[in-house]
Design an enzyme around this catalytic site. Structure first.
Site, PDB file in Angstrom:
ATOM      1  N   ASP B  36      42.366 -19.655   5.818  1.00  0.00           N
ATOM      2  CA  ASP B  36      41.841 -18.318   6.089  1.00  0.00           C
ATOM      3  C   ASP B  36      41.587 -17.520   4.815  1.00  0.00           C
ATOM      4  O   ASP B  36      40.941 -16.475   4.859  1.00  0.00           O
ATOM      5  CB  ASP B  36      42.794 -17.545   7.016  1.00  0.00           C
ATOM      6  CG  ASP B  36      42.825 -18.146   8.427  1.00  0.00           C
ATOM      7  OD1 ASP B  36      42.125 -19.152   8.644  1.00  0.00           O
ATOM      8  OD2 ASP B  36      43.538 -17.627   9.295  1.00  0.00           O
ATOM      9  N   ASP B 274      -3.921   4.807   4.587  1.00  0.00           N
ATOM     10  CA  ASP B 274      -3.555   3.442   4.255  1.00  0.00           C
ATOM     11  C   ASP B 274      -2.655   2.821   5.321  1.00  0.00           C
ATOM     12  O   ASP B 274      -2.609   1.612   5.489  1.00  0.00           O
ATOM     13  CB  ASP B 274      -2.840   3.431   2.893  1.00  0.00           C
ATOM     14  CG  ASP B 274      -2.516   2.025   2.459  1.00  0.00           C
ATOM     15  OD1 ASP B 274      -3.442   1.340   2.002  1.00  0.00           O
ATOM     16  OD2 ASP B 274      -1.354   1.596   2.615  1.00  0.00           O
ATOM     17  N   GLY B 409      -2.914  -3.278   4.517  1.00  0.00           N
ATOM     18  CA  GLY B 409      -4.126  -2.792   5.177  1.00  0.00           C
ATOM     19  C   GLY B 409      -5.430  -3.470   4.799  1.00  0.00           C
ATOM     20  O   GLY B 409      -6.002  -4.208   5.600  1.00  0.00           O
ATOM     21  N   LEU B 410      -5.899  -3.256   3.574  1.00  0.00           N
ATOM     22  CA  LEU B 410      -7.209  -3.788   3.212  1.00  0.00           C
ATOM     23  C   LEU B 410      -7.208  -5.302   3.182  1.00  0.00           C
ATOM     24  O   LEU B 410      -8.178  -5.945   3.561  1.00  0.00           O
ATOM     25  CB  LEU B 410      -7.606  -3.253   1.837  1.00  0.00           C
ATOM     26  CG  LEU B 410      -8.554  -2.058   1.868  1.00  0.00           C
ATOM     27  CD1 LEU B 410      -8.954  -1.686   0.454  1.00  0.00           C
ATOM     28  CD2 LEU B 410      -9.799  -2.372   2.702  1.00  0.00           C
TER      29      LEU B 410
END
Lengths: 437, 526
Positions: B36, B274, B409-410
């Site tokens: 442990d 954008d 985006g673009l």
């Protein structure tokens, strides 16, 4: 024999050992599943345990291996603890479901854990029952990787030892290489031995069940890993003969290991030299490059994988280091004797652990390099010590000639790194320690 | 018995360790076997802590069982006190020690240690990590916190931050600054950074800020009852939630609700042209309840996404998450089985996942971008830079983090226009990500889709079903339609496939042709 640099007049074989029984800071044997499940490609490791076991397997790998792993944990729940009969039924159900979903599984390992051992869940019986039920497609084997019985690499030992009794009997004179190694490393060893005309060569564990080997009174075996004490005993019980040798780390260790096997098979010494000359030279050169950063430095080993003694032998004899303390979770005197014979007396050998006392000794000694587990490494680094995490020594190909340089590199890199980092201002600031805070 | 491959939460004693490690001058004596101790590395490696967690393990072995495990515990307890001299001790058992029933709490109490000893009940076979943290902090608070005189000026406690928490370190900094702007002092931050003496003076605050209900709610409820401290119910993750939080707190303290928004950029970044490409992106949200609830609101209201599914792995927040799901009109997935989560994601085919490190791997497998919003943590969740989730800067960080995995985006438009270009094609991935560009090949085309089904190029293909569909609908894709589908860029292909199949099922069609594909496109046009 011109293989080795001069041996010390009296090695470390009989040195007294510091035995400690305090808090241990080590993994349990379940950790071995991380590499064993990659080595045995048709095997599945089913841990019967708790959420802690599942969490360990996930965390110990450091990264999660999300290619559907060939291991899992049957997590015991409150209801399983109530009655044993239920737990066995539940286990049957989970295994049936697993085998139905994964028809590619040919070997199933039921791996015992701390909780399953404490409640005395009889996994041996379960394995027998399941073997009958799923024969001949699947063989079910049981071993324990529990932390109350095994430390880290002992899990592999327990696994391989459990496989030995079910190996078929053979009368053939064969060489058996024992220990799970990365494929590329294993092939190098087999290649060298075959070039000396030694064969047939078998490997335990075999990558697949169908590639399986036999064992019998004419089998001779060599261990590639130092932590295989139980497997060694199990093979001897089957009548196989062990070839005692130093472990194949570094140029010297590899040569001594190959030499021991070559002698057993009566290989002429000029053939031996012919086969080993080129890789030996390469290994020496590669080790020398890394050793540049290690020569004259001191090293301190915390107990971890049982690789500590052979590695200390490599670092002291081939890399010019001084060992301060060599800790090992368990010292198998017979298997370690060839390595210890080669070491000059001086280092403290410790077995077991009392971590706070050992940390105290380490801080007092201020070694140039400390080899320790992941839980201790960053705190030691923060205290100004340079560390090498031990688990990397188990997860990286480090055996035999072509990896000797890599092995030395694992130790030299932290030292090189510390010397490369220039984190202070060019003009000394007021308090360097404060700036780091 | 339940088969687990990966788990979202560790056992409860790991939760207790998260509390102990976050605090100072507190020591945890854990009755546990040696294995442990792996838990230490979670803190020293994942979180890069420079000290060992303040935990002493008894590390009993098989040979100790039945003889002297109890003595072992007492010795460990005594030595831990002598060595570390903590202001208080917590004692407990891990899963294995729970079975041997040594009663660490009872034993420690009889040892007459000169500091408070707080026993923990951590039922390993029923509960998990978050419970362990919550319970531990509650027991510490209950044992140490006492009514005391209030601070003269308005002050609050920040409650719930632990070690190994998702951005807890930076959230504390952010909230402390936000409170300072409101004229509110921080009385105590706990567990993170507090010592037992600090816990004793929790009652001096005028209210509690419950940062993480997973790990601090029980303590807050107790303090509300026993110390008269109200606590905030809104977790200030996201712009709207931060504003609500400020209003809630202002009301508690009877002061004006003022929030300095000069550094806040998310609203404008979301409104700027954008970001138009983010409109209606279908997202699936999964993690711990607190972060999921916050993320769902941000996704819908502040990013303009469509939340197509959500869920959490911690059952303690199931009720809250079900209510949230209802509000969003989706089914809540409450499970800690990662295979179930994967199945749901596969069925929903979202364009983005907001999840944990586990979902990041699911996303990798299915070819769906993923941003991480919640624990369980990974070394990457402890960035060197300041990176909170809460408050003003948290909102800014979230905007960046969520947009990063997407094709921007673009670029998205260019991929539509030049979909046959041999270099600039969709399988090459977003251009701002690393990785080698893969030239277009027959292979990469075949292994496309959501990446999930090798061999899915064999036509005709049976539809993946709509997941929540009526069940009677098995729709077949004709080879030509399948080819046409592949011309659609990868980041909308999943949606197109799903919409088309739903459209076909709704129309009672058995087969999907190219016409069906475009009819569905027209049907769903927005």
């Amino acid at each position: 024999m011109n293989d080795l640099a001069p041996l010390p007049a009296t090695g470390c074989r009989d040195v007294p050992v510091l035995r400690e029984r305090g808090q241990r800071e080590v993994f349990c044997g379940l950790t071995g599943i991380i590499w064993l499940h990659r080595k045995m490609q048709d095997a599945f490791f089913l841990v019967v345990g708790s959420r802690t076991c599942a969490h360990l397997l996930q965390s110990a790998a450091g990264v999660m291996i999300f290619a559907e792993p060939r291991f899992g944990t049957a997590i015991l729940e409150e209801t399983d603890l109530a009655g044993m009969a239920d737990a066995q039924d539940e286990l049957d159900r989970e295994v049936d479901r697993l085998l139905a979903r994964r028809p590619d599984i040919k070997q199933l390992f039921l791996v015992g854990s701390c909780p399953s051992e404490v409640i005395k869940l009889d996994l041996a019986k379960a394995a027998e029952r399941m073997t009958v039920r799923h024969a001949p497609q699947v063989r079910v084997i049981n071993y324990s990787g529990s932390g109350i019985e095994t430390t880290f690499t002992q899990g592999e030992d327990a696994c391989l030892a459990a496989m030995v009794p079910v190996l078929p009997q053979t009368q053939a004179r064969e060489l058996l290489l024992v220990g799970a190694l990365p494929d590329v490393v294993e092939q190098q060893a087999v290649g060298l031995l075959e070039a000396m005309g030694i064969g047939p060569i078998r490997v335990l564990p075999a990558p697949r069940k169908q590639d399986e080997l036999g064992v019998g009174p004419n089998t001779v075996f060599a261990l590639t890993q130092p932590f295989l004490g139980d497997t060694h005993a199990a093979l001897e019980r089957r009548g196989a003969k062990h070839i005692a040798a130093p472990f194949p780390f570094g140029e010297e260790g590899t040569t001594a290991w190959l030499r021991a096997i070559a002698s057993e098979f009566g290989v002429a010494s000029d053939l031996f030299d012919q086969v080993t000359a080129a890789p030996r030279a390469r290994a020496r050169k590669a080790v020398a490059q890394a050793a540049e950063f290690l020569t004259g430095k001191s090293v301190f080993f915390f107990p971890d994988s049982q690789l500590e003694i052979p590695l200390a032998r490599f670092l002291t004899r081939e890399c010019g280091m001084t060992a301060i303390e060599v800790g090992t979770p368990y010292l198998h005197r017979d298997l370690m004797a060839p390595d210890m014979d080669m070491m000059v007396q001086g280092p403290v050998f410790s077995e077991g652990q009392d971590v706070d006392l050992q940390l105290h000794r380490c801080h007092a000694a201020r070694p140039d390099l400390t080899v320790c587990g992941l839980g201790l490494a960053n705190p030691l680094e923060a205290a100004g010590l340079t560390t090498k995490w031990a688990i990397e020594l188990v997860f990286t190909p480090v055996h035999f000639y072509e990896q000797a340089g890599d092995l030395a590199g694992l130790f030299s890199r932290p030292i090189r790194r510390r010397s490369l980092l220039k984190l202070d201002a060019a003009q000394p600031p007021a308090a360097r320690a404060e700036a780091r805070r | 018995m339940k088969l687990a491959v990966w788990t979202y939460e560790g056992p409860p004693h790991v939760g207790a360790m998260r509390v102990a490690t976050a605090m100072t001058d507190l020591h945890f004596v854990l009755h546990a076997p040696q294995g442990d101790t792996y838990a230490d590395l979670l803190f020293t490696m994942i979180e890069r802590r420079d000290h060992r967690p303040p935990v002493t393990y008894t590390t009993f072995q098989a040979r100790d069982l039945g003889s002297d495990t109890a003595d072992l515990f007492k010795t460990a307890c005594r030595e831990a006190y002598d060595r570390f001299k903590p202001q208080a001790l917590i004692v407990g058992a891990s899963c294995t020690a729970e079975l041997i029933q040594d009663d660490p709490g009872g034993m420690a109490e009889t040892m007459d240690l000169p500091v408070p000893v707080i026993p923990l009940e951590l039922p390993s076979y029923q509960r998990k990590e978050n419970f362990g943290a919550d319970e531990t902090f509650f027991q510490i608070t209950r044992a140490l916190a006492r009514p005391c005189e209030k601070t003269p000026r308005p002050s609050v406690n920040l409650i719930g931050a632990t070690a190994l928490g998702f951005r807890h370190r930076d959230d504390i900094t952010e909230l402390t600054g936000l409170l300072l702007d409101m004229g509110i002092a921080v009385n105590v931050t706990a567990p993170m950074g507090a010592n037992p003496t600090d816990i004793a003076r929790l009652g001096a605050a005028h209210a509690n800020v419950l940062m993480y209900p997973e790990t601090g709610e029980s303590a807050c409820r107790w303090m509300e009852r026993e110390l008269g401290l109200p606590f905030t119910k809104t977790v200030p993750i996201g712009v709207g939630a931060t504003r609500d939080f400020v209003a809630e707190l202002a009301q508690f303290l009877n002061i004006p609700a003022q929030l300095d928004e000069t550094r806040l950029r998310l609203p404008w970044y979301s409104a700027s042209v954008d970001s138009t490409y983010l409109t209606g992106k279908r997202v699936f949200v999964f993690g711990d309840g607190t972060h999921v609830k916050a993320a769902a609101r941000i996704a819908r209201d502040e990013m303009g996404f469509e939340v197509v599914g959500l869920g959490c792995y911690n059952r303690e927040t199931a009720r809250d998450i079900r209510a949230t799901a209802k509000e969003f009109g989706v089914d809540a997935l409450i499970t800690d089985d990662y295979l179930e989560v994967e199945e749901r994601i596969e069925a929903l085919a979202p364009e983005m996942i907001l999840g944990t490190q586990m979902e990041r791997h699911i996303g990798k497998r299915l070819g769906i971008p993923c941003a991480v919003i919640s624990a369980p943590v990974h070394v990457q969740d402890f960035p060197a830079r300041y990176s909170p989730q809460m408050g003003i800067e948290g909102a800014n960080v979230i905007f960046d983090t969520w947009v990063h995995p997407l094709v921007m985006g673009l670029e998205e438009h260019l991929l539509h226009m030049f979909r046959d270009d041999f270099e600039f094609h969709d399988a090459a991935g977003a251009s701002h990500h690393g990785g080698k560009s893969v030239p277009r090949s027959a292979q990469s085309d075949a292994a496309d889709e959501t990446g999930s089904m090798p061999g899915a190029d064999a036509a005709p293909v049976t539809g993946t079903g709509t997941g929540t569909g009526t069940g009677s609908d098995v729709v077949t894709w004709l080879a030509c339609a399948e080819r046409e589908l592949k011309k659609i860029p990868f980041f909308v292909r999943g949606k197109a496939r799903r919409n088309t199949e739903k459209f076909a099922a709704d129309q009672g069609l058995q087969e999907i042709s190219v016409d069906t594909l475009y009819e569905a496109k027209a049907h769903y046009a927005r």
